[in-house]
Design a protein around this motif. Structure first.
Motif, short mmCIF file in Angstrom:
data_model
loop_
_atom_site.label_atom_id
_atom_site.label_comp_id
_atom_site.label_asym_id
_atom_site.label_seq_id
_atom_site.Cartn_x
_atom_site.Cartn_y
_atom_site.Cartn_z
N ARG A 108 -4.59 -10.34 4.22
CA ARG A 108 -3.65 -10.19 5.29
C ARG A 108 -3.36 -8.77 5.66
NH1 ARG A 108 -0.98 -15.65 6.18
NH2 ARG A 108 -1.16 -16.62 4.33
N THR A 109 -2.93 -8.31 6.90
CA THR A 109 -2.58 -7.16 7.54
C THR A 109 -1.24 -7.04 6.99
OG1 THR A 109 -2.17 -7.89 9.44
CG2 THR A 109 -4.33 -7.47 9.33
N GLU A 110 -0.75 -5.47 7.22
CA GLU A 110 0.42 -5.19 7.23
C GLU A 110 1.38 -5.71 7.82
OE1 GLU A 110 1.48 -1.10 6.47
OE2 GLU A 110 -0.67 -0.64 5.95
N ALA A 111 0.82 -5.92 9.36
CA ALA A 111 1.62 -6.45 10.34
C ALA A 111 1.87 -7.84 9.97
CB ALA A 111 1.11 -6.47 11.54
N GLU A 112 0.92 -8.74 9.41
CA GLU A 112 1.17 -10.25 9.27
C GLU A 112 2.26 -10.31 8.19
OE1 GLU A 112 -2.73 -12.88 9.91
OE2 GLU A 112 -3.04 -11.12 8.49
N ARG A 130 -3.34 -1.33 -3.22
CA ARG A 130 -4.56 -1.47 -2.26
C ARG A 130 -4.76 -3.21 -2.18
NH1 ARG A 130 -10.16 1.24 -2.02
NH2 ARG A 130 -9.59 0.33 -0.04
N LEU A 131 -3.61 -3.90 -2.47
CA LEU A 131 -3.72 -5.12 -2.14
C LEU A 131 -3.53 -5.59 -0.85
CD1 LEU A 131 -1.37 -6.31 -5.09
CD2 LEU A 131 -3.80 -6.62 -4.78
N VAL A 132 -3.01 -4.75 -0.02
CA VAL A 132 -3.06 -4.85 1.50
C VAL A 132 -3.56 -3.44 2.00
CG1 VAL A 132 -1.70 -4.90 3.62
CG2 VAL A 132 -1.24 -6.25 1.55
N ASP A 133 -4.91 -3.69 2.44
CA ASP A 133 -5.57 -2.48 3.16
C ASP A 133 -6.14 -2.91 4.63
OD1 ASP A 133 -7.74 -0.73 3.83
OD2 ASP A 133 -8.17 -0.42 1.58
N ASP A 134 -5.61 -2.38 5.51
CA ASP A 134 -5.93 -2.83 7.13
C ASP A 134 -7.37 -2.44 7.21
OD1 ASP A 134 -3.40 -3.97 7.32
OD2 ASP A 134 -2.50 -2.54 8.65
N MET A 165 -5.89 -7.78 17.57
CA MET A 165 -4.56 -7.08 18.00
C MET A 165 -3.47 -8.06 17.79
SD MET A 165 -5.86 -5.36 21.59
CE MET A 165 -4.34 -4.68 22.22
N LEU A 166 -3.69 -9.43 17.67
CA LEU A 166 -2.69 -10.34 17.38
C LEU A 166 -2.13 -10.18 15.89
CD1 LEU A 166 -3.61 -13.58 19.33
CD2 LEU A 166 -1.59 -11.93 19.68
N LYS A 167 -3.16 -9.62 15.04
CA LYS A 167 -2.94 -9.53 13.65
C LYS A 167 -2.30 -8.25 13.55
CE LYS A 167 -6.51 -12.73 12.04
NZ LYS A 167 -5.33 -13.90 11.50
N GLY A 168 -2.10 -7.33 14.50
CA GLY A 168 -1.25 -6.02 14.34
C GLY A 168 -2.38 -4.93 14.00
N ILE A 169 -3.56 -4.98 14.28
CA ILE A 169 -4.48 -3.55 14.01
C ILE A 169 -4.33 -2.99 15.62
CG2 ILE A 169 -6.78 -3.15 13.61
CD1 ILE A 169 -5.49 -4.32 11.19
N PRO A 170 -4.14 -1.91 15.31
CA PRO A 170 -4.19 -0.92 16.59
C PRO A 170 -5.55 -0.98 17.33
CG PRO A 170 -3.15 0.35 14.87
CD PRO A 170 -3.79 -0.96 14.08
N ALA A 171 -5.25 -0.92 18.73
CA ALA A 171 -6.48 -1.12 19.70
C ALA A 171 -7.51 -0.05 19.36
CB ALA A 171 -6.23 -1.32 21.04
N GLU A 172 -7.16 1.10 19.07
CA GLU A 172 -8.19 2.31 18.70
C GLU A 172 -8.95 1.94 17.59
OE1 GLU A 172 -4.18 3.82 17.78
OE2 GLU A 172 -4.88 2.45 19.40
#
Length: 214
Positions: A73-77, A103-107, A132-139
């Motif tokens: 999962r992502t941090e945002a999720e 490091r159990l969560v690492d985007d 992007m829906l999962k919260g990863i920045p576009a850049e």
């Protein structure tokens, strides 16, 4: 200030508590089970939450751990889900800090693995939208896709194009439908055009090979 519980609604992973004052409290199910409420009960909402606070961070971490057991999962999720079921902002951020430190969560890892898996199935456009829906920045998504290059995207697009062009009917109409199908899968127009050209050539070569065996 004393208030009174007027209604308790069951939701997945939480309970929504309606109070006589008109206020609404959302409680994570695990917290609710520690100190159950009932309709008609009088309580001080602030004192009630403060009494549960010492257990909140630990239970939030436990719930996040269960989420990670099914898939990465992502941090945002994780943040979104924990807040949805009623965990406080402080408990949620503490949970994410512990998970990222371990490091159990690492985007960055999630981004790399997701692209590696999806690039074999769909185009960069769809991958970008999903991430992007999962919260990863576009850049960050753009940089990761740039590192992947276009060869893998083109290879996947050609596979889809071959299937689409193999249909019977007017060639121009079939090609327009194939182009639209590639676009829906997230392939950029230039990738789609190249894929269709390569797929058409490959099909012609196959037809010749089938018609004139060596």
């Amino acid at each position: 200030m004393t208030d009174q519980v007027t209604e308790i609604i069951k939701r997945t992973g939480c309970r929504v508590i309606y109070l006589m004052s008109g206020d609404v409290m959302t409680l994570p199910l695990m917290l609710f089970k520690l100190s159950p409420l009932r309709v008609g009960q009088e309580l001080d909402p602030v004192a009630y939450r403060q009494g549960l606070a010492p257990k909140e961070a630990g239970l939030a971490l436990e719930q996040a751990g269960r989420m990670l057991m099914t898939r990465d999962r992502t941090e945002a999720e994780i943040r979104k889900r924990l807040l949805e079921v009623g965990y406080g902002q402080e408990a949620v951020e503490q949970t994410l800090t512990r998970l990222t430190q371990a490091r159990l969560v690492d985007d960055a890892r999630y981004l790399k693995n997701y692209i590696s898996m999806k690039i074999k199935k769909v185009g960069a456009g769809r991958i970008r939208r999903e991430l992007m829906l999962k919260g990863i920045p576009a850049e960050e998504i753009a940089m990761a896709l740039a590192e992947t290059g276009t060869d893998a995207q083109l290879e996947t697009a050609v596979k889809h194009a071959k299937k689409a062009l193999a249909k019977k009917g007017d060639e121009r109409h079939i090609e327009r439908l194939a182009f639209a199908a590639l676009a829906r899968r997230g392939f950029a127009p230039d990738i789609a055009k190249k894929a269709l050209a390569q797929a058409r050539l490959s099909l012609l070569e196959q037809e010749e090979a089938d018609g004139f065996p060596g």
